[in-house]
Write a protein that holds these residues in place. Sequence first.
Motif, PDB file in Angstrom:
ATOM      1  N   ASP A 147       0.830  -1.210   0.000  1.00  0.00           N
ATOM      2  CA  ASP A 147       0.000   0.000   0.000  1.00  0.00           C
ATOM      3  C   ASP A 147       0.862   1.257   0.000  1.00  0.00           C
ATOM      4  O   ASP A 147       0.596   2.220  -0.737  1.00  0.00           O
ATOM      5  CB  ASP A 147      -0.912   0.022   1.235  1.00  0.00           C
ATOM      6  CG  ASP A 147      -1.836  -1.171   1.317  1.00  0.00           C
ATOM      7  OD1 ASP A 147      -2.398  -1.557   0.279  1.00  0.00           O
ATOM      8  OD2 ASP A 147      -1.981  -1.718   2.422  1.00  0.00           O
ATOM      9  N   THR A 148       1.887   1.266   0.843  1.00  0.00           N
ATOM     10  CA  THR A 148       2.743   2.439   0.967  1.00  0.00           C
ATOM     11  C   THR A 148       3.523   2.703  -0.318  1.00  0.00           C
ATOM     12  O   THR A 148       3.655   3.858  -0.748  1.00  0.00           O
ATOM     13  CB  THR A 148       3.729   2.255   2.139  1.00  0.00           C
ATOM     14  OG1 THR A 148       2.988   2.074   3.353  1.00  0.00           O
ATOM     15  CG2 THR A 148       4.636   3.456   2.289  1.00  0.00           C
ATOM     16  N   TYR A 149       4.025   1.646  -0.941  1.00  0.00           N
ATOM     17  CA  TYR A 149       4.781   1.806  -2.190  1.00  0.00           C
ATOM     18  C   TYR A 149       3.931   2.490  -3.254  1.00  0.00           C
ATOM     19  O   TYR A 149       4.361   3.458  -3.893  1.00  0.00           O
ATOM     20  CB  TYR A 149       5.260   0.445  -2.691  1.00  0.00           C
ATOM     21  CG  TYR A 149       5.860   0.510  -4.083  1.00  0.00           C
ATOM     22  CD1 TYR A 149       7.188   0.905  -4.269  1.00  0.00           C
ATOM     23  CD2 TYR A 149       5.094   0.201  -5.214  1.00  0.00           C
ATOM     24  CE1 TYR A 149       7.730   0.987  -5.548  1.00  0.00           C
ATOM     25  CE2 TYR A 149       5.628   0.280  -6.489  1.00  0.00           C
ATOM     26  CZ  TYR A 149       6.941   0.679  -6.648  1.00  0.00           C
ATOM     27  OH  TYR A 149       7.480   0.762  -7.917  1.00  0.00           O
ATOM     28  N   HIS A 150       2.710   2.013  -3.453  1.00  0.00           N
ATOM     29  CA  HIS A 150       1.873   2.568  -4.517  1.00  0.00           C
ATOM     30  C   HIS A 150       1.340   3.952  -4.155  1.00  0.00           C
ATOM     31  O   HIS A 150       1.167   4.801  -5.039  1.00  0.00           O
ATOM     32  CB  HIS A 150       0.748   1.601  -4.857  1.00  0.00           C
ATOM     33  CG  HIS A 150       1.220   0.393  -5.602  1.00  0.00           C
ATOM     34  ND1 HIS A 150       1.602   0.434  -6.924  1.00  0.00           N
ATOM     35  CD2 HIS A 150       1.407  -0.896  -5.198  1.00  0.00           C
ATOM     36  CE1 HIS A 150       1.989  -0.758  -7.320  1.00  0.00           C
ATOM     37  NE2 HIS A 150       1.883  -1.590  -6.292  1.00  0.00           N
ATOM     38  N   ALA A 151       1.113   4.190  -2.868  1.00  0.00           N
ATOM     39  CA  ALA A 151       0.708   5.531  -2.455  1.00  0.00           C
ATOM     40  C   ALA A 151       1.822   6.542  -2.743  1.00  0.00           C
ATOM     41  O   ALA A 151       1.578   7.628  -3.288  1.00  0.00           O
ATOM     42  CB  ALA A 151       0.348   5.545  -0.973  1.00  0.00           C
ATOM     43  N   ASN A 152       3.050   6.171  -2.390  1.00  0.00           N
ATOM     44  CA  ASN A 152       4.181   7.063  -2.656  1.00  0.00           C
ATOM     45  C   ASN A 152       4.390   7.274  -4.146  1.00  0.00           C
ATOM     46  O   ASN A 152       4.660   8.395  -4.597  1.00  0.00           O
ATOM     47  CB  ASN A 152       5.460   6.492  -2.028  1.00  0.00           C
ATOM     48  CG  ASN A 152       5.435   6.515  -0.512  1.00  0.00           C
ATOM     49  OD1 ASN A 152       4.683   7.276   0.089  1.00  0.00           O
ATOM     50  ND2 ASN A 152       6.249   5.683   0.120  1.00  0.00           N
ATOM     51  N   HIS A 153       4.270   6.214  -4.915  1.00  0.00           N
ATOM     52  CA  HIS A 153       4.466   6.282  -6.364  1.00  0.00           C
ATOM     53  C   HIS A 153       3.440   7.204  -7.016  1.00  0.00           C
ATOM     54  O   HIS A 153       3.751   7.903  -8.003  1.00  0.00           O
ATOM     55  CB  HIS A 153       4.379   4.881  -6.965  1.00  0.00           C
ATOM     56  CG  HIS A 153       4.650   4.830  -8.433  1.00  0.00           C
ATOM     57  ND1 HIS A 153       5.910   5.001  -8.967  1.00  0.00           N
ATOM     58  CD2 HIS A 153       3.814   4.639  -9.494  1.00  0.00           C
ATOM     59  CE1 HIS A 153       5.846   4.918 -10.292  1.00  0.00           C
ATOM     60  NE2 HIS A 153       4.590   4.695 -10.636  1.00  0.00           N
ATOM     61  N   GLU A 154       2.231   7.232  -6.464  1.00  0.00           N
ATOM     62  CA  GLU A 154       1.159   8.049  -7.034  1.00  0.00           C
ATOM     63  C   GLU A 154       1.020   9.409  -6.348  1.00  0.00           C
ATOM     64  O   GLU A 154       0.141  10.196  -6.712  1.00  0.00           O
ATOM     65  CB  GLU A 154      -0.173   7.290  -6.938  1.00  0.00           C
ATOM     66  CG  GLU A 154      -0.183   6.022  -7.787  1.00  0.00           C
ATOM     67  CD  GLU A 154      -1.410   5.149  -7.549  1.00  0.00           C
ATOM     68  OE1 GLU A 154      -1.577   4.172  -8.295  1.00  0.00           O
ATOM     69  OE2 GLU A 154      -2.188   5.449  -6.615  1.00  0.00           O
ATOM     70  N   GLY A 155       1.854   9.664  -5.364  1.00  0.00           N
ATOM     71  CA  GLY A 155       1.805  10.947  -4.685  1.00  0.00           C
ATOM     72  C   GLY A 155       0.653  11.089  -3.717  1.00  0.00           C
ATOM     73  O   GLY A 155       0.258  12.216  -3.381  1.00  0.00           O
ATOM     74  N   ARG A 156       0.117   9.973  -3.227  1.00  0.00           N
ATOM     75  CA  ARG A 156      -0.947  10.017  -2.233  1.00  0.00           C
ATOM     76  C   ARG A 156      -0.303  10.072  -0.855  1.00  0.00           C
ATOM     77  O   ARG A 156       0.189   9.072  -0.358  1.00  0.00           O
ATOM     78  CB  ARG A 156      -1.857   8.799  -2.361  1.00  0.00           C
ATOM     79  CG  ARG A 156      -2.725   8.808  -3.620  1.00  0.00           C
ATOM     80  CD  ARG A 156      -3.680   7.622  -3.685  1.00  0.00           C
ATOM     81  NE  ARG A 156      -3.004   6.397  -4.076  1.00  0.00           N
ATOM     82  CZ  ARG A 156      -2.779   5.356  -3.303  1.00  0.00           C
ATOM     83  NH1 ARG A 156      -3.192   5.387  -2.033  1.00  0.00           N
ATOM     84  NH2 ARG A 156      -2.145   4.291  -3.744  1.00  0.00           N
TER      85      ARG A 156
END
Length: 240
Positions: A147-156
């Motif tokens: 979850d954290t990886y994709h949130a960071n990647h998308e700027g969330r």
Amino acid sequence: MKKFYILLTLIAVLAICFYQYGRATWHPLVVKVMGKKTVSEVIDEYGPDARNKLKPIFNQKGVFYPPPKLSFVAFKDTDTLEVWAANDNESYTLITSYPVKAASGELGPKLEEGDRQVPEGIYKIVGFNPNSAYHLSMKLNYPNEFDTYHANHEGRTEPGTNIFIHGKASSIGCLAMGDEAIEELFTLVHDAGRSKTTVLISPTNPSLNSLEIPVDAPEWTAELYRQIESKYRAINPLKG
């Protein structure tokens, strides 16, 4: 007199709503007055009854209590939480299941704080709260590494937090199990050990349905669903 009864009814409705939905406001005051309970005190209070219910079921299924391996599998579309367990070097067995009393949101992963989504993925239980506003609760490690990886990647910057399995029957992104069920689940995880417990939250039962990606879901949802299905197959290899 009629106006008096209308006012009385309105006050009663507001009081009920505040009791039900304002727990985060009034419950800390109750805890402050009554005093906090420890996990040990809660287990002493609810553990004996919970174990009396659980141990015969585990014995019938041929799995030790407490189990060496424990998994909770929740299906969002049917509001069901299954309990799977296994002895060392043995495959998992379905022990029992519980209805989820409340779980807000829709099918699909949780993306941000306040979206009221129950997350989807593979999680661990990282804490017990014996003084929860929802009777008892167990905190999940959402957001996990995926979850954290994709949130960071998308700027969330605020993917959300504080996701629990808890009692009562209201939810804003958690799994609300009702008080009796959470007493059993809380005791079970306490006895088995948090490190030996996995929580899998799936949009549907992979043995019965395909994991369809919701419209407008992120592209990485396909990868997430492959992980969920793979983990579920490790728990339940039988195809329905």
